[in-house]
Motif scaffolding. Structure first.
Motif, PDB file in Angstrom:
ATOM      1  N   ARG A  51       0.834  -1.207   0.000  1.00 17.98           N
ATOM      2  CA  ARG A  51       0.000   0.000   0.000  1.00 17.98           C
ATOM      3  C   ARG A  51       0.868   1.257   0.000  1.00 17.98           C
ATOM      4  NH1 ARG A  51      -4.647  -1.308   4.588  1.00 17.98           N
ATOM      5  NH2 ARG A  51      -6.084  -2.478   3.250  1.00 17.98           N
ATOM      6  N   GLU A  52       1.902   1.245   0.815  1.00 16.67           N
ATOM      7  CA  GLU A  52       2.777   2.413   0.929  1.00 16.67           C
ATOM      8  C   GLU A  52       3.499   2.684  -0.388  1.00 16.67           C
ATOM      9  OE1 GLU A  52       6.882   3.620   3.332  1.00 16.67           O
ATOM     10  OE2 GLU A  52       5.646   1.950   4.050  1.00 16.67           O
ATOM     11  N   VAL A  53       4.021   1.644  -1.012  1.00 22.06           N
ATOM     12  CA  VAL A  53       4.807   1.807  -2.235  1.00 22.06           C
ATOM     13  C   VAL A  53       3.929   2.148  -3.425  1.00 22.06           C
ATOM     14  CG1 VAL A  53       6.219   0.536  -3.903  1.00 22.06           C
ATOM     15  CG2 VAL A  53       6.721   0.374  -1.472  1.00 22.06           C
ATOM     16  N   SER A  54       2.791   1.466  -3.552  1.00 21.41           N
ATOM     17  CA  SER A  54       1.939   1.635  -4.733  1.00 21.41           C
ATOM     18  C   SER A  54       1.017   2.843  -4.641  1.00 21.41           C
ATOM     19  CB  SER A  54       1.095   0.382  -4.955  1.00 21.41           C
ATOM     20  OG  SER A  54       0.128   0.230  -3.913  1.00 21.41           O
ATOM     21  N   GLY A  55       0.647   3.215  -3.410  1.00 20.07           N
ATOM     22  CA  GLY A  55      -0.346   4.271  -3.236  1.00 20.07           C
ATOM     23  C   GLY A  55      -1.766   3.775  -3.406  1.00 20.07           C
ATOM     24  N   PHE A  56      -1.953   2.465  -3.580  1.00 21.44           N
ATOM     25  CA  PHE A  56      -3.276   1.879  -3.769  1.00 21.44           C
ATOM     26  C   PHE A  56      -3.846   1.387  -2.445  1.00 21.44           C
ATOM     27  CE2 PHE A  56      -1.741   0.517  -8.217  1.00 21.44           C
ATOM     28  CZ  PHE A  56      -2.204   1.688  -8.780  1.00 21.44           C
ATOM     29  N   GLU A  57      -5.135   1.607  -2.252  1.00 24.39           N
ATOM     30  CA  GLU A  57      -5.852   0.969  -1.161  1.00 24.39           C
ATOM     31  C   GLU A  57      -6.502  -0.296  -1.713  1.00 24.39           C
ATOM     32  OE1 GLU A  57      -6.178   1.524   2.110  1.00 24.39           O
ATOM     33  OE2 GLU A  57      -4.661   3.091   1.938  1.00 24.39           O
ATOM     34  N   PHE A  58      -6.363  -1.398  -1.034  1.00 23.51           N
ATOM     35  CA  PHE A  58      -6.946  -2.651  -1.494  1.00 23.51           C
ATOM     36  C   PHE A  58      -7.219  -3.537  -0.298  1.00 23.51           C
ATOM     37  CE2 PHE A  58      -2.365  -3.047  -1.485  1.00 23.51           C
ATOM     38  CZ  PHE A  58      -2.134  -4.273  -0.901  1.00 23.51           C
ATOM     39  N   ASP A  59      -8.157  -4.448  -0.472  1.00 16.95           N
ATOM     40  CA  ASP A  59      -8.535  -5.362   0.590  1.00 16.95           C
ATOM     41  C   ASP A  59      -7.868  -6.716   0.382  1.00 16.95           C
ATOM     42  OD1 ASP A  59     -10.237  -3.500   1.809  1.00 16.95           O
ATOM     43  OD2 ASP A  59     -11.859  -4.006   0.421  1.00 16.95           O
ATOM     44  N   LEU A  60      -7.764  -7.455   1.462  1.00 18.58           N
ATOM     45  CA  LEU A  60      -7.323  -8.843   1.410  1.00 18.58           C
ATOM     46  C   LEU A  60      -8.403  -9.719   2.030  1.00 18.58           C
ATOM     47  CD1 LEU A  60      -3.576  -8.583   2.498  1.00 18.58           C
ATOM     48  CD2 LEU A  60      -4.445  -9.054   0.216  1.00 18.58           C
ATOM     49  N   PRO A  61      -8.433 -10.994   1.664  1.00 15.39           N
ATOM     50  CA  PRO A  61      -9.405 -11.894   2.288  1.00 15.39           C
ATOM     51  C   PRO A  61      -9.233 -11.922   3.801  1.00 15.39           C
ATOM     52  CG  PRO A  61      -8.330 -12.955   0.425  1.00 15.39           C
ATOM     53  CD  PRO A  61      -7.586 -11.683   0.674  1.00 15.39           C
ATOM     54  N   GLU A  62     -10.339 -12.082   4.509  1.00 16.26           N
ATOM     55  CA  GLU A  62     -10.252 -12.142   5.971  1.00 16.26           C
ATOM     56  C   GLU A  62      -9.482 -13.375   6.432  1.00 16.26           C
ATOM     57  OE1 GLU A  62     -14.005 -11.819   7.856  1.00 16.26           O
ATOM     58  OE2 GLU A  62     -14.505  -9.891   6.934  1.00 16.26           O
ATOM     59  N   THR A  63      -9.607 -14.455   5.670  1.00 19.23           N
ATOM     60  CA  THR A  63      -8.935 -15.701   6.042  1.00 19.23           C
ATOM     61  C   THR A  63      -7.854 -16.039   5.025  1.00 19.23           C
ATOM     62  OG1 THR A  63     -10.961 -16.560   7.041  1.00 19.23           O
ATOM     63  CG2 THR A  63      -9.237 -18.159   6.523  1.00 19.23           C
ATOM     64  N   ILE A  64      -6.659 -16.273   5.507  1.00 14.38           N
ATOM     65  CA  ILE A  64      -5.567 -16.734   4.659  1.00 14.38           C
ATOM     66  C   ILE A  64      -5.562 -18.255   4.734  1.00 14.38           C
ATOM     67  CG2 ILE A  64      -3.068 -16.722   4.337  1.00 14.38           C
ATOM     68  CD1 ILE A  64      -3.232 -13.984   5.943  1.00 14.38           C
TER      69      ILE A  64
END
Length: 319
Positions: A59-72
């Motif tokens: 997020r810091e490098v790309s400047g993009f906000e994105f979600d991840l799955p709640e469960t890995i």
């Protein structure tokens, strides 16, 4: 016994379509060792920590906000087959009405081919960010993040790499893909439409070179941008891991090389290399934020010519 069950499942393929997907699932799992899922609590915590750290850094490098799955999901090879067979079935759906003159024989051959493909991938995939391409209904907006634990541990051992560091590297790579799909909500539909079109033409005996070329350049962008983020986001040098993996690839036997070629995995390696060169040139010239314009809309994807001449893509984005 596993090989016997696998062969029997293929030769007993039935149904009305060109592929018996139930037989594919049974045969793939019968011929594939599921591998150990003896994951310690410390390792589970390690996966979660690595993914969380990767999310923050990317997020810091790309400047993009994105979600991840709640469960890995930490899975074995049989779980991977179960998780992917429905996607394979949907991708191949345009072939369902094209069984051929000898349907029973064609069904056995097609079922055997898909079994080989799924079995090979199940033994070699390390991690997978899955935006559930071609999903239907309520699950169409879902996504998943898998790590195939027995493959990760086997490859780390074969490379004599530090297991924690190798796991972290894989986690960062998969999270870069999550960033791309998060920045480009249009991307799954774009890939889906191109895949369906190409397979529909193939089912009718045609090769849609234009659509296949679009797919190739899109995946070159996907893999290349992920490499750009990896280089900037991963928290230590990893050239040694790349070199060890390349050495491992060169050491594969002729059967493995043949299967990889048939599955287009040589093309995937080329996509990594060409895409990385493209985005490195763009980022060096104009920065990572400018390179991220590729995900603003489908029209911003580079053309085949622009992949080779990044300056042309830069000029188009400036215009």
């Amino acid at each position: 016994m596993g090989l016997y069950r696998s062969v029997r499942a293929v030769t007993e393929a039935s149904g009305t379509g060109p592929i018996d997907w139930g037989a594919v699932a049974e045969a793939s799992k019968a011929g594939t060792d599921p591998g150990s899922l003896d994951v310690s609590p410390a390792e589970r915590d390690g996966y979660a920590t690595d993914v969380g750290d990767a999310r923050d850094r990317v997020r810091e490098v790309s400047g993009f906000e994105f979600d991840l799955p709640e469960t890995i999901e930490i899975i074995n090879r049989h779980h991977w087959i179960d998780n992917n067979i429905e996607t394979f079935q949907r991708v191949m759906a345009p072939l369902e009405d094209h069984v051929g003159m000898f349907p029973a024989a064609a069904r056995v051959v097609n079922t055997g081919s898909m079994t080989v493909a799924l079995s090979f991938l199940a033994r070699n995939v390390l991690g997978q960010y899955d935006p559930l391409l071609l999903a239907e209904g309520d699950g169409a907006d879902d996504h998943a993040l898998y790590f195939v634990y027995p493959n990760v541990t086997r490859v780390a051992d074969s490379l004599e790499a530090d297991s924690d560091r190798f796991r972290r590297w894989i986690a960062f790579h998969e999270v870069t893909h999550a960033a791309e799909f998060g920045a480009a909500p249009w991307l799954p539909g774009h890939l889906e439409s191109r895949m369906e079109s190409a397979i529909e033409k193939l089912a009718n005996g045609d090769i849609d070179r234009g659509t296949l070329g679009e797919l190739d350049t899109t995946m070159t962008a996907v893999e290349g941008y992920a490499e750009l983020l990896m280089d900037r986001a991963f928290d230590e040098e990893y050239r040694d891991l790349r070199e060890e993996i390349e050495r491992r690839r060169r050491g594969r036997g002729p059967i493995q090389k043949l299967i990889r070629r048939a599955l287009g995995l040589g093309m995937k390696r080329r996509q990594y290399e060409r895409g990385k060169d493209f985005f490195d040139a763009v980022a060096d010239a104009r920065g990572i934020e400018f390179a991220g314009k590729v995900w603003d809309r489908p029209e911003n994807l580079p053309t085949e010519d622009e992949i080779e001449r990044p300056s042309a893509w830069i000029r188009r984005m400036d215009g």
